[in-house]
Design a protein around this motif. Sequence first.
Motif, PDB file in Angstrom:
ATOM      1  N   ILE A   1      11.361  -4.168   2.678  1.00  0.00           N
ATOM      2  CA  ILE A   1      10.852  -2.550   2.744  1.00  0.00           C
ATOM      3  C   ILE A   1      11.966  -1.533   3.705  1.00  0.00           C
ATOM      4  O   ILE A   1      11.565  -2.923   5.148  1.00  0.00           O
TER       5      ILE A   1
ATOM      6  N   PHE B   1      10.002   3.443   5.669  1.00  0.00           N
ATOM      7  CA  PHE B   1       8.825   3.559   5.307  1.00  0.00           C
ATOM      8  C   PHE B   1       7.663   3.812   5.884  1.00  0.00           C
ATOM      9  O   PHE B   1       6.685   4.695   6.012  1.00  0.00           O
ATOM     10  N   PHE B   2       7.814   2.854   6.957  1.00  0.00           N
ATOM     11  CA  PHE B   2       6.453   3.087   7.782  1.00  0.00           C
ATOM     12  C   PHE B   2       6.851   4.136   9.247  1.00  0.00           C
ATOM     13  O   PHE B   2       5.571   4.843   9.019  1.00  0.00           O
TER      14      PHE B   2
ATOM     15  N   LEU C   1       4.892   6.929   5.374  1.00  0.00           N
ATOM     16  CA  LEU C   1       3.408   5.670   5.689  1.00  0.00           C
ATOM     17  C   LEU C   1       2.453   7.167   5.979  1.00  0.00           C
ATOM     18  O   LEU C   1       1.115   6.610   5.661  1.00  0.00           O
TER      19      LEU C   1
ATOM     20  N   LEU D   1       0.636   6.374  -2.834  1.00  0.00           N
ATOM     21  CA  LEU D   1       1.080   4.771  -1.480  1.00  0.00           C
ATOM     22  C   LEU D   1       1.091   3.682  -2.813  1.00  0.00           C
ATOM     23  O   LEU D   1       2.208   2.542  -2.678  1.00  0.00           O
ATOM     24  N   LYS D   2       0.258   3.335  -3.827  1.00  0.00           N
ATOM     25  CA  LYS D   2      -0.025   1.991  -4.285  1.00  0.00           C
ATOM     26  C   LYS D   2       1.477   2.102  -5.645  1.00  0.00           C
ATOM     27  O   LYS D   2       1.997   1.112  -5.490  1.00  0.00           O
TER      28      LYS D   2
ATOM     29  N   VAL E   1       4.485   4.300  -4.808  1.00  0.00           N
ATOM     30  CA  VAL E   1       5.667   3.462  -3.838  1.00  0.00           C
ATOM     31  C   VAL E   1       5.764   2.348  -3.613  1.00  0.00           C
ATOM     32  O   VAL E   1       7.136   1.422  -4.012  1.00  0.00           O
ATOM     33  N   LEU E   2       4.598   1.138  -2.777  1.00  0.00           N
ATOM     34  CA  LEU E   2       4.748   0.242  -2.794  1.00  0.00           C
ATOM     35  C   LEU E   2       5.276  -0.732  -4.085  1.00  0.00           C
ATOM     36  O   LEU E   2       5.539  -1.667  -3.847  1.00  0.00           O
ATOM     37  N   TYR E   3       4.653  -0.474  -5.342  1.00  0.00           N
ATOM     38  CA  TYR E   3       4.950  -1.016  -6.359  1.00  0.00           C
ATOM     39  C   TYR E   3       6.276  -0.792  -6.872  1.00  0.00           C
ATOM     40  O   TYR E   3       7.249  -2.382  -7.051  1.00  0.00           O
TER      41      TYR E   3
ATOM     42  N   PHE F   1       8.636  -0.799  -4.820  1.00  0.00           N
ATOM     43  CA  PHE F   1       9.855  -1.413  -3.659  1.00  0.00           C
ATOM     44  C   PHE F   1       9.356  -2.821  -4.310  1.00  0.00           C
ATOM     45  O   PHE F   1      10.904  -3.706  -4.670  1.00  0.00           O
ATOM     46  N   TRP F   2       8.491  -3.457  -4.904  1.00  0.00           N
ATOM     47  CA  TRP F   2       8.605  -4.837  -5.679  1.00  0.00           C
ATOM     48  C   TRP F   2       9.363  -4.197  -7.054  1.00  0.00           C
ATOM     49  O   TRP F   2       9.987  -5.465  -7.316  1.00  0.00           O
TER      50      TRP F   2
END
Length: 239
Positions: A17, A21-22, A26, A35-36, A38-40, A42-43
Amino acid sequence: MDSFKGFNLNKDLAIPIPPEFFSSLLPHITDLFELKTVLYLFWYFEQTEGEYPYFISSQLEQDPSFLSGFGSSRQEQIKNLRHSIHLAEEDNIILRTTDHNLGDTPVYFLNTPRGRQGLELLQNGSLKLQLENDFPVKLTKATPNIFKLYEENFGLITPFIAETLTELEENYPQEWIEEAFKEAIKNNVRKLRYVEVILKNWQEEGKHERTDRRRGKKDKKEYDPDRYIDGDFSDFIDH
């Protein structure tokens, strides 16, 4: 949801990540669904093949595990997902364009150097997308590879052991390998040869599911794990 068992700090399975992002995103993202998503992403992009990974919303909509946290009904889930994509676009986290081969369907790239290059190439006609050859990835429970299983449960890997492990991974299903390791650990026989014997027996005799608790003594003898030690291969196993 089952109780979370904790993180597995395996570098081979880690998802990078970007630090921006942080530091930049964030603190300002207030929508949980954004948020979910965006994190998804990255994966998702880490799993997606291709020099310039992209996505369209319908691909994300095919992942039931991911969507389960977006609402109680399919309609609510799709609505919240599409809104989260819209917010991510507004925040310049993802970049939107269209491809004439896909009609008016929006195509999204992550706002990274590679994503920006893919967007530019698509817009000037140098990049052509073939959606029919693409398939969406889905959230699955990460399974340890055979090398990690050996190191965590048996010890250090020598070149000879590495070669044997590679052969096992090529010849047997991942599920069988994991169960064979569990069988060896349960019987306190931490020998790779023991795992090999179990897998070979399953392949030759058929892998039996041990779900029927009503088996008689004859059946219990047939499924006795000590048969791997006391049988034809006993000379190869130190126990």
